[in-house]
Design a protein around this motif. Sequence first.
Motif, PDB file in Angstrom:
ATOM      1  N   TYR A 186       8.030  11.870  -5.440  1.00 28.52           N
ATOM      2  CA  TYR A 186       8.273  10.421  -5.083  1.00 28.52           C
ATOM      3  C   TYR A 186       9.794   9.975  -5.790  1.00 28.52           C
ATOM      4  O   TYR A 186      10.803   9.710  -5.078  1.00 28.52           O
ATOM      5  N   ASP A 187       9.590  10.047  -7.154  1.00 27.59           N
ATOM      6  CA  ASP A 187      10.884   9.599  -7.791  1.00 27.59           C
ATOM      7  C   ASP A 187      11.960  10.644  -7.712  1.00 27.59           C
ATOM      8  O   ASP A 187      13.070  10.233  -7.718  1.00 27.59           O
ATOM      9  N   HIS A 188      11.672  11.870  -7.471  1.00 31.98           N
ATOM     10  CA  HIS A 188      12.570  12.756  -7.377  1.00 31.98           C
ATOM     11  C   HIS A 188      13.359  12.648  -6.180  1.00 31.98           C
ATOM     12  O   HIS A 188      14.715  13.080  -6.252  1.00 31.98           O
ATOM     13  N   ARG A 189      12.708  12.107  -5.352  1.00 31.14           N
ATOM     14  CA  ARG A 189      13.509  11.984  -3.850  1.00 31.14           C
ATOM     15  C   ARG A 189      14.764  11.127  -3.990  1.00 31.14           C
ATOM     16  O   ARG A 189      15.731  11.070  -3.357  1.00 31.14           O
ATOM     17  N   PHE A 190      14.366  10.060  -4.932  1.00 35.60           N
ATOM     18  CA  PHE A 190      15.496   8.933  -5.234  1.00 35.60           C
ATOM     19  C   PHE A 190      16.524   9.564  -5.940  1.00 35.60           C
ATOM     20  O   PHE A 190      17.577   9.245  -5.488  1.00 35.60           O
ATOM     21  N   LYS A 191      16.454  10.468  -7.048  1.00 35.43           N
ATOM     22  CA  LYS A 191      17.343  11.082  -7.741  1.00 35.43           C
ATOM     23  C   LYS A 191      18.022  11.968  -7.040  1.00 35.43           C
ATOM     24  O   LYS A 191      19.427  11.970  -6.762  1.00 35.43           O
ATOM     25  N   ASP A 192      17.473  12.836  -5.827  1.00 36.44           N
ATOM     26  CA  ASP A 192      18.176  13.669  -5.049  1.00 36.44           C
ATOM     27  C   ASP A 192      18.950  13.061  -3.958  1.00 36.44           C
ATOM     28  O   ASP A 192      20.297  13.422  -3.888  1.00 36.44           O
ATOM     29  N   ILE A 193      18.557  11.970  -3.487  1.00 33.47           N
ATOM     30  CA  ILE A 193      19.277  11.028  -2.466  1.00 33.47           C
ATOM     31  C   ILE A 193      20.783  10.692  -3.080  1.00 33.47           C
ATOM     32  O   ILE A 193      21.861  10.925  -2.545  1.00 33.47           O
ATOM     33  N   PHE A 194      20.645   9.951  -4.235  1.00 34.55           N
ATOM     34  CA  PHE A 194      21.518   9.151  -5.134  1.00 34.55           C
ATOM     35  C   PHE A 194      22.561  10.532  -5.283  1.00 34.55           C
ATOM     36  O   PHE A 194      23.799  10.305  -5.000  1.00 34.55           O
ATOM     37  N   GLN A 195      22.300  11.617  -5.809  1.00 36.57           N
ATOM     38  CA  GLN A 195      23.180  12.614  -6.227  1.00 36.57           C
ATOM     39  C   GLN A 195      23.959  13.170  -4.811  1.00 36.57           C
ATOM     40  O   GLN A 195      25.087  13.432  -5.090  1.00 36.57           O
ATOM     41  N   GLU A 196      23.226  13.288  -3.750  1.00 30.56           N
ATOM     42  CA  GLU A 196      23.881  14.084  -2.534  1.00 30.56           C
ATOM     43  C   GLU A 196      24.828  12.979  -2.063  1.00 30.56           C
ATOM     44  O   GLU A 196      26.022  13.466  -1.608  1.00 30.56           O
ATOM     45  N   TYR A 210      31.269   9.668  -2.962  1.00 33.66           N
ATOM     46  CA  TYR A 210      31.748   8.759  -3.984  1.00 33.66           C
ATOM     47  C   TYR A 210      32.384   9.313  -5.166  1.00 33.66           C
ATOM     48  O   TYR A 210      33.228   8.407  -5.815  1.00 33.66           O
ATOM     49  N   LYS A 211      32.323  10.555  -5.259  1.00 30.24           N
ATOM     50  CA  LYS A 211      32.777  11.216  -6.494  1.00 30.24           C
ATOM     51  C   LYS A 211      34.276  11.129  -6.749  1.00 30.24           C
ATOM     52  O   LYS A 211      34.707  10.570  -7.810  1.00 30.24           O
ATOM     53  N   GLU A 212      34.907  11.162  -5.633  1.00 29.38           N
ATOM     54  CA  GLU A 212      36.288  11.165  -6.088  1.00 29.38           C
ATOM     55  C   GLU A 212      36.868   9.579  -6.430  1.00 29.38           C
ATOM     56  O   GLU A 212      37.606   9.278  -6.956  1.00 29.38           O
ATOM     57  N   LYS A 213      35.887   8.825  -5.406  1.00 28.16           N
ATOM     58  CA  LYS A 213      36.365   7.291  -5.614  1.00 28.16           C
ATOM     59  C   LYS A 213      36.146   6.923  -7.014  1.00 28.16           C
ATOM     60  O   LYS A 213      36.869   5.918  -7.481  1.00 28.16           O
ATOM     61  N   PHE A 214      34.935   7.467  -7.744  1.00 28.38           N
ATOM     62  CA  PHE A 214      34.684   7.058  -8.953  1.00 28.38           C
ATOM     63  C   PHE A 214      35.700   7.498  -9.880  1.00 28.38           C
ATOM     64  O   PHE A 214      36.019   6.800 -10.829  1.00 28.38           O
ATOM     65  N   ALA A 258      38.904   8.140  -9.119  1.00 26.85           N
ATOM     66  CA  ALA A 258      39.888   7.361  -8.991  1.00 26.85           C
ATOM     67  C   ALA A 258      40.154   5.867  -9.860  1.00 26.85           C
ATOM     68  O   ALA A 258      41.016   5.472 -10.452  1.00 26.85           O
ATOM     69  N   ALA A 259      38.872   5.278  -9.832  1.00 24.84           N
ATOM     70  CA  ALA A 259      38.451   4.171 -10.316  1.00 24.84           C
ATOM     71  C   ALA A 259      38.388   4.135 -11.738  1.00 24.84           C
ATOM     72  O   ALA A 259      38.350   2.974 -12.556  1.00 24.84           O
ATOM     73  N   GLY A 260      38.153   5.312 -12.488  1.00 20.44           N
ATOM     74  CA  GLY A 260      37.993   5.614 -13.800  1.00 20.44           C
ATOM     75  C   GLY A 260      36.424   5.160 -14.222  1.00 20.44           C
ATOM     76  O   GLY A 260      36.356   4.744 -15.435  1.00 20.44           O
ATOM     77  N   ILE A 261      35.605   5.123 -13.359  1.00 23.15           N
ATOM     78  CA  ILE A 261      33.910   4.867 -13.769  1.00 23.15           C
ATOM     79  C   ILE A 261      33.498   5.981 -13.720  1.00 23.15           C
ATOM     80  O   ILE A 261      33.739   6.915 -12.722  1.00 23.15           O
ATOM     81  N   GLU A 262      32.218   5.951 -14.108  1.00 22.42           N
ATOM     82  CA  GLU A 262      31.370   7.084 -13.850  1.00 22.42           C
ATOM     83  C   GLU A 262      29.699   6.753 -13.383  1.00 22.42           C
ATOM     84  O   GLU A 262      29.269   5.783 -13.516  1.00 22.42           O
ATOM     85  N   TYR A 263      29.345   7.723 -12.795  1.00 24.40           N
ATOM     86  CA  TYR A 263      27.716   7.413 -12.397  1.00 24.40           C
ATOM     87  C   TYR A 263      27.194   8.876 -12.962  1.00 24.40           C
ATOM     88  O   TYR A 263      27.367  10.000 -13.152  1.00 24.40           O
ATOM     89  N   PHE A 264      25.830   8.323 -13.646  1.00 20.75           N
ATOM     90  CA  PHE A 264      25.045   9.396 -14.088  1.00 20.75           C
ATOM     91  C   PHE A 264      23.584   8.915 -14.000  1.00 20.75           C
ATOM     92  O   PHE A 264      23.265   7.761 -13.878  1.00 20.75           O
ATOM     93  N   TYR A 265      22.569   9.982 -13.835  1.00 22.61           N
ATOM     94  CA  TYR A 265      21.202   9.864 -13.736  1.00 22.61           C
ATOM     95  C   TYR A 265      20.493   9.977 -14.993  1.00 22.61           C
ATOM     96  O   TYR A 265      21.055  11.110 -15.679  1.00 22.61           O
TER      97      TYR A 265
END
Length: 403
Positions: free
Chosen positions: A218-228, A234-238, A240-247
């Motif tokens: 259940y929770d792992h599906r959330f994690k996988d979808i966000f990462q995909e 969004y990786k390049e956009k982030f 370029a904006a100088g911000i980061e995403y992490f789980y």
Amino acid sequence: MVEKIRMNTPLVEMDGDEMTRVIWQMIKDILLTPYIDLKTEYYDLGLKKRDETEDQITIDAALATKKYGVAVKCATITPNAQRVEEYNLKQMWKSPNGTIRAILDGTVFRAPIIVDSIKPFVRTWKKPITIARHAYGDVYKDVEFRVEGPGKAELVFTSESGDVSRQTIHEFRDAGIILGMHNLDKSIESFARACFNYALDQKQDLWFATKDTISKKYDHRFKDIFQEIYDNEYKEKFAAAGIEYFYTLIDDAVARVIRSEGGMIWACKNYDGDVMSDMVATAFGSLAMMTSVLVSPEGNYEFEAAHGTVTRHYYRYLKGEETSTNPMATIFAWTGALRKRGELDGINELMGFADKLEGASIKTIEDGVMTKDLAELSVAENKRIVNTEEFLKEINKRLVEMM
């Protein structure tokens, strides 16, 4: 007399319950209708009307939000057994917020209203923390069952082609309870994109936290979808904006956020977001000092106060006693909706009015005039505690000067 600001498209107005319903009308009378030719499509989501219409009025209000694009909602009661008896209800109706969120399939963004004289209880926090809360599924769309005695509980899924999957939940030897929850890939994808877009818009880091080590599907599906979605879109956009995403795991996120200086967007599943937004609001000062907006994938917006109906004050109000109830979150629900309506319809005056009303509200508190709950938190030297109506009139004085 100032010429009233005209509106082209109505707001969807959802009235509510108890003390917040009283404040709702006061805000309209004192701060809105003297300045705006207010156009709304009105829905009474008070508990009696929801009961009378078999909760159809809540569904109608949500569908109207899809039609007009912007709604503003007063706090409402989600009935428990005691409320069913008190209001003589036909049944224990579901949370109206849950119903609306399920129909709009949106993400709720909640952030504290910052006032210089009210310091966060967490001394490291210097910047606002925004909670992004998934607004579909989980316990808000659950199925529950009371087990009265021995038996076997199973999780059964029958595919469209007739294939059956069956798993044992638990073999009961005595009484107990069962809960079934679900979510949808499509809704989680909408949630992820809303969070990534909001982070880019605000130029803030995005955290996402669940408990995938325990909830491996259940929770792992959330994690996988966000990462995909992050990796593909969004990786390049982030970067370029100088911000980061992490789980991270949610217990780790709690520890990290307490030690941080704030200034991030923290994405949570539905119930996690409900709890964490209350924690963040309270630590910044008060639940009554929190903005809340539901954003749907189609670009519909529903602005609301993040707190309850202030029952204790309402019972005092019914006795004719004076109350010093804080209306800030409800004011900011209205200003958020009016600003968005102005933005969508190209009415600069409406957007400017929303800015001025927020400014006048914060200035009133900074000037030392405030409701009792804020007086207990404020470090201002000269404080004057006022009742709700007086507070709104004090805001109006400052609004007149700004106009």
